[in-house]
Design an enzyme around this catalytic site. Structure first.
Site, PDB file in Angstrom:
ATOM      1  N   GLN A 256       0.727  -1.143   0.080  1.00 62.20           N
ATOM      2  CA  GLN A 256       0.052  -0.299  -0.083  1.00 62.20           C
ATOM      3  C   GLN A 256       1.190   1.457   0.123  1.00 62.20           C
ATOM      4  O   GLN A 256       1.313   1.651   0.768  1.00 62.20           O
ATOM      5  CB  GLN A 256      -0.894   0.037   1.530  1.00 62.20           C
ATOM      6  CG  GLN A 256      -1.876  -1.280   0.779  1.00 62.20           C
ATOM      7  CD  GLN A 256      -2.669  -1.779   2.122  1.00 62.20           C
ATOM      8  OE1 GLN A 256      -2.142  -1.834   3.575  1.00 62.20           O
ATOM      9  NE2 GLN A 256      -4.441  -0.853   2.558  1.00 62.20           N
ATOM     10  N   ASP A 288     -11.394   6.965   4.344  1.00 66.42           N
ATOM     11  CA  ASP A 288     -10.664   5.911   4.833  1.00 66.42           C
ATOM     12  C   ASP A 288      -9.065   6.680   5.596  1.00 66.42           C
ATOM     13  O   ASP A 288      -8.540   7.118   3.916  1.00 66.42           O
ATOM     14  CB  ASP A 288     -10.237   4.382   3.425  1.00 66.42           C
ATOM     15  CG  ASP A 288      -8.752   3.781   4.371  1.00 66.42           C
ATOM     16  OD1 ASP A 288      -9.350   2.474   5.423  1.00 66.42           O
ATOM     17  OD2 ASP A 288      -8.200   2.864   4.217  1.00 66.42           O
ATOM     18  N   GLU A 330     -12.642   8.724   8.723  1.00 65.02           N
ATOM     19  CA  GLU A 330     -12.223   7.774   9.367  1.00 65.02           C
ATOM     20  C   GLU A 330     -10.811   8.078   9.966  1.00 65.02           C
ATOM     21  O   GLU A 330     -10.061   8.110   9.755  1.00 65.02           O
ATOM     22  CB  GLU A 330     -12.214   6.345   8.273  1.00 65.02           C
ATOM     23  CG  GLU A 330     -12.256   5.125   9.219  1.00 65.02           C
ATOM     24  CD  GLU A 330     -10.359   4.973   9.385  1.00 65.02           C
ATOM     25  OE1 GLU A 330     -10.279   3.253  10.137  1.00 65.02           O
ATOM     26  OE2 GLU A 330      -9.733   4.708   8.817  1.00 65.02           O
TER      27      GLU A 330
END
Ligand code: GLC
Length: 649
Positions: A256, A288, A330
C-alpha cells in the site's frame, strides 16, 4: 496562468460560469443553480487549497478544480441531480433519528452487488437508511488488506460485479430509502495501481505521486517519530522497491503506497474520482485513514492541519457539483484531534459531515469489563461540541480491531493507571483475565510499546460464545443483556448508529479464516464472518437466540426513530451518577429532553434520582421496555444491565 493570480472569493463561480459557456452548457437544466452553489462554496474550495499550497500552485489548482467541478456536474445523471435537489431540502438526513446504518462486505453479506439488491428487504426490516458496503473497488490481486489496496477507483471488484451493477444497486437502494456509502481510500494505492506502475516504469510525473527516497537518510529521520500501524505483519513505514530503486512510504502494508498529497496532481485526481463515484449514485464516501494524508518531519505525520485544508477543498468540490454527497472521516484518533475532522473554528461544518466516534466505542467496552462507567464519563465529557450540522457515526464493532485508546490522564482521574488499564482490557477481551466473559484474540502485539489490540465479534466479546459453549443459561442471559445495553448506548447517543453485519444475529467468531492463506495472518478476519442466511431465517422466531437479538436490535431502531430528541444537532452529555456502575446520558432538545440511564453491571444498582434533573416532578415515560425505574428509599432502582430512555410526558 497569469490571469488567475488575483482570485477574489467569487472567482470559482466565475470560473465555473466560464467553463459552462465553453461547454455550451449554460442553458442546461440546473446550470444556474450550479453557479449559485459555486458562489456559495467557491470560497471554501479556495480557502482549503490556499491553506495547503503556496500562491502560484494554489491559483493553478483552483482553476483546475473548477474545471473538474463542471466536468463532473455535466456528467451527472439527471436522476442524481434530482436527488441533489431533494437532499438540499433535507440536508440533515444523516442526523435525523430515523438515520440508521448497516455495514457489510458485499460478498460476505450476499455474494455480489446484485445479491445485495436481493436482500434490501432484510435491511429495511432493521430500519436501515444507510448502507456501508466495505471496499468494493478493484483491489490488487492477492493480499489486499480487505480491499484497502485499490488498483482502480473506476472499476468494481470483478467477483462482485461491474460499475453498472453498482449504479443499479445504488438506484435500488435509493428507491428503498437507503443511502449508499463506499470507501474512498485516499492515503494510499496498491503497488499495482496504474500510477504506481508508471512510477515503477520510471515516469517522473508518477514518481511524484508517491514519497520515494533514494536511500535511508530521510526515512530514518521520519521513523524517529512515526508509530507503526501493523508492527506485526508490516513493521516500519517504508519499503524498499527494486523496480523504482528507492524506499517508498508505506504506512500500512508494503503493497500500500502512500500518496503524496503535496502534489497538486494528486488533489485533482481525487477530485475527479470523488465526482466519478458520486455520479454512480454513491451518497457518502468513507474517507479511509484520512488522518495519515500529510507527512511532516518530526511529527507522527497524523492529523496535520493540511489534511483539513485538503478535505475542505474536496468537500467544496462535491458541494458544488454533487451536493447530495457527504463525507465520513475515518480518523481513529484522540478526542482533541477527532473533532477537527468535523471542523473547528473557521472549518466548523466545512470538512467531513460524519466521523467515527472511536472513544465512545472503546469506553463502552471498558465500562462492560470494569462494571464502572466513570472513565466513560470522564473521557466523553471532554469532547468539545461538534458543529450542529454534523454527526458522529456511533458503533460497537466494525471490521477493524479495537485499539485501546484510553487516555492516561482520564484514567488517572478515576484512580487508574493508563497502561495497566489498557493491558487489562486487552487481556480481558482475549479471555485471559480471571472471570472474563469474552472470547476475543489479541491483534498486533507491539513488544516495544506494550500496545495490544483486540479482535472478535460483538457477540463473542460480550460473552455469548462462552455462555453457549458452557450451556449456562443465566450466563447467556447476562451476555444478551450486555449486548443490548451496548447497542442501546450506540443507538441512543445521537448521530448515525452503525450496525455491523452479524451483530443483529449474535454471530460468533469465525475461525475459518485461519485456513485461507490470504487471511490467515490477520485475525481481524475472525470478526468478518459470512452471512449465514439459514441462521438469519430464524430471525422472526423469538424462541431462538437469533430471533431474540434481531428483535432487540430492531426495537432499538424503532424507538430511536420515535424520539425527535435524538437528532444529532444537539450534544449527548454523559454524567456520573451517585453510583459508579450507573451512567447517565442527558440530551436537551427543543423537541423534548431525554435522559438515558445505563447500569453497566450484572447486579441490581441504585442511584440518586436527582440525576433525572429537569425531568423530575413530571410524569415519566420509559421508551425501551416501558418500565420507569421505581424509587425506593429515595433511590432509583435499576435491574442488571438496565438501559432506560426517559422523557417527560
Ligand atoms: C482503515 C481501514 C483498515 C485498513 C486501513 C488501511 O483503517 O479501516 O481496515 O487496514 O485503513 O487502509
Amino acid at each position: 496562468m497569469a490571469h488567475v493570480t488575483a482570485l477574489t472569493p467569487t472567482d470559482v463561480a466565475d470560473l465555473v460560469a466560464a467553463a459552462l459557456r465553453r461547454a455550451d452548457a449554460t442553458a442546461t437544466d440546473g446550470a444556474d443553480d450550479l453557479v449559485a452553489r459555486a458562489r456559495r462554496w467557491g470560497p471554501d474550495l479556495e480557502a482549503g487549497i490556499r491553506a495547503v499550497f503556496a500562491a502560484e500552485d494554489a491559483d493553478a489548482l483552483v482553476v483546475r478544480l473548477a474545471g473538474a467541478v463542471v466536468d463532473g456536474w455535466l456528467a451527472r445523471p439527471v436522476a442524481l441531480r434530482d436527488r441533489d435537489r431533494d437532499r438540499l431540502l433535507t440536508p440533515d438526513w444523516f442526523q435525523r433519528p430515523d438515520a440508521l446504518g448497516y455495514v457489510a462486505y458485499a460478498d460476505r453479506f450476499a455474494g455480489t452487488l446484485d445479491g445485495v439488491a436481493k436482500h434490501i428487504d432484510y435491511l429495511r426490516e432493521l430500519g436501515t437508511s444507510y448502507l456501508h458496503l466495505m471496499p468494493l473497488l478493484r483491489p490488487r490481486p492477492g493480499a489486499n488488506d480487505g480491499g484497502y489496496a485499490v488498483a482502480d477507483y473506476r472499476e468494481v471488484r470483478g467477483d462482485l460485479g461491474t460499475m453498472a451493477d453498482l449504479e443499479a444497486l445504488a438506484a435500488a437502494l435509493h428507491d428503498a430509502g437507503i443511502a449508499l456509502t463506499i470507501d474512498l481510500v485516499l492515503n494510499h494505492v496498491a503497488r499495482e495501481h496504474a500510477w504506481a506502475e508508471a512510477a515503477r516504469r520510471g515516469e517522473r510525473r508518477y514518481r511524484d505521486y508517491f514519497h520515494v527516497y533514494a536511500d535511508r537518510t530521510e526515512p530514518d529521520r521520519f521513523e524517529r517519530t512515526l508509530p507503526e500501524v501493523f508492527p506485526d505483519f508490516a513493521p516500519g513505514n517504508f519499503t524498499w522497491d527494486d523496480e523504482i530503486g528507492g524506499w517508498v512510504w508505506t504506512t500500512f502494508n508494503d503493497y500500500q503506497w502512500d500518496l503524496n498529497w503535496s502534489n497538486p496532481d494528486v488533489v485533482c485526481e481525487f477530485a475527479e474520482i470523488t465526482l466519478h463515484l458520486a455520479n454512480r449514485g454513491v451518497d457518502c464516501l468513507r474517507l479511509d485513514a484520512i488522518a495519515f494524508l500529510w507527512k511532516r518531519l518530526g511529527t507522527d505525520s497524523q492529523n496535520q492541519p493540511e489534511v483539513h485544508g485538503l478535505t475542505r477543498a474536496l468537500r467544496a468540490v462535491a458541494r458544488i457539483a454533487a451536493p447530495s454527497l457527504v463525507f465520513k472521516a475515518e480518523a481513529i484518533v484522540g478526542p482533541a484531534q477527532v473533532v477537527h475532522y468535523l471542523g473547528v473554528g473557521d472549518y466548523a461544518g466545512h470538512v467531513s459531515d460524519l466521523a467515527y466516534h472511536n472513544s465512545l466505542m472503546v469506553q463502552i467496552w471498558s465500562a462492560l469489563a470494569t462494571r464502572d462507567g466513570r472513565l466513560l464519563v470522564r473521557a466523553l465529557e471532554k469532547f468539545p461540541p461538534k458543529p450542529t450540522t454534523t454527526a458522529w457515526a456511533t458503533y460497537l464493532r466494525c471490521h477493524d480491531d479495537i485499539g485501546w485508546a484510553i487516555d492516561d490522564t482520564d484514567a488517572w482521574q478515576v484512580g487508574w493507571d493508563g497502561p495497566a488499564h489498557r493491558a487489562f482490557l486487552s487481556d480481558w477481551y482475549a479471555g485471559r483475565a480471571p472471570g472474563s466473559f469474552a472470547r476475543g484474540e489479541e491483534f498486533q502485539v507491539n513488544e516495544a510499546t506494550g500496545d495490544s489490540r483486540t479482535s472478535g465479534t460483538a457477540a463473542s466479546l460480550v460473552g455469548i460464545e462462552q455462555a453457549l459453549e458452557s450451556g449456562d443459561v443465566p450466563m447467556l442471559e447476562r451476555a444478551v443483556r450486555r449486548l443490548r445495553l451496548a447497542y442501546a448506548m450506540v443507538y441512543g447517543f445521537g448521530g448515525i448508529p452503525l450496525l455491523y453485519m452479524g451483530d443483529e444475529l449474535a454471530l460468533r467468531n469465525d475461525t475459518g479464516y485461519r485456513d485461507e492463506p490470504e487471511h490467515a495472518g490477520d485475525n481481524r478476519w475472525m470478526h468478518r464472518p459470512r452471512m449465514p442466511w439459514d441462521v438469519a431465517g430464524h430471525r422472526h422466531d423469538p424462541g431462538t437466540l437469533e430471533g431474540r437479538v434481531f428483535a432487540m436490535v430492531r426495537h432499538l431502531g424503532d424507538v430511536r426513530r420515535s424520539l425527535p430528541s435524538l437528532h444529532a444537532a444537539v450534544e449527548s452529555v454523559p454524567v456520573e451518577t451517585s453510583n459508579p456502575s450507573v451512567v447517565a446520558v442527558l440530551r436537551r432538545h427543543a423537541a423534548g429532553d431525554l435522559v438515558q440511564l445505563y447500569n453497566v453491571s450484572e447486579e441490581w444498582q441504585r442511584c440518586d434520582p436527582r440525576v433525572l434533573g429537569w425531568l423530575a416532578d413530571r410524569e415519566l415515560v420509559e421508551h425501551l421496555d416501558g418500565e420507569v425505574p421505581r424509587v425506593e428509599d429515595w433511590q432509583l432502582v435499576l435491574p442488571p444491565y438496565a438501559a432506560v430512555w426517559l422523557t417527560a410526558r
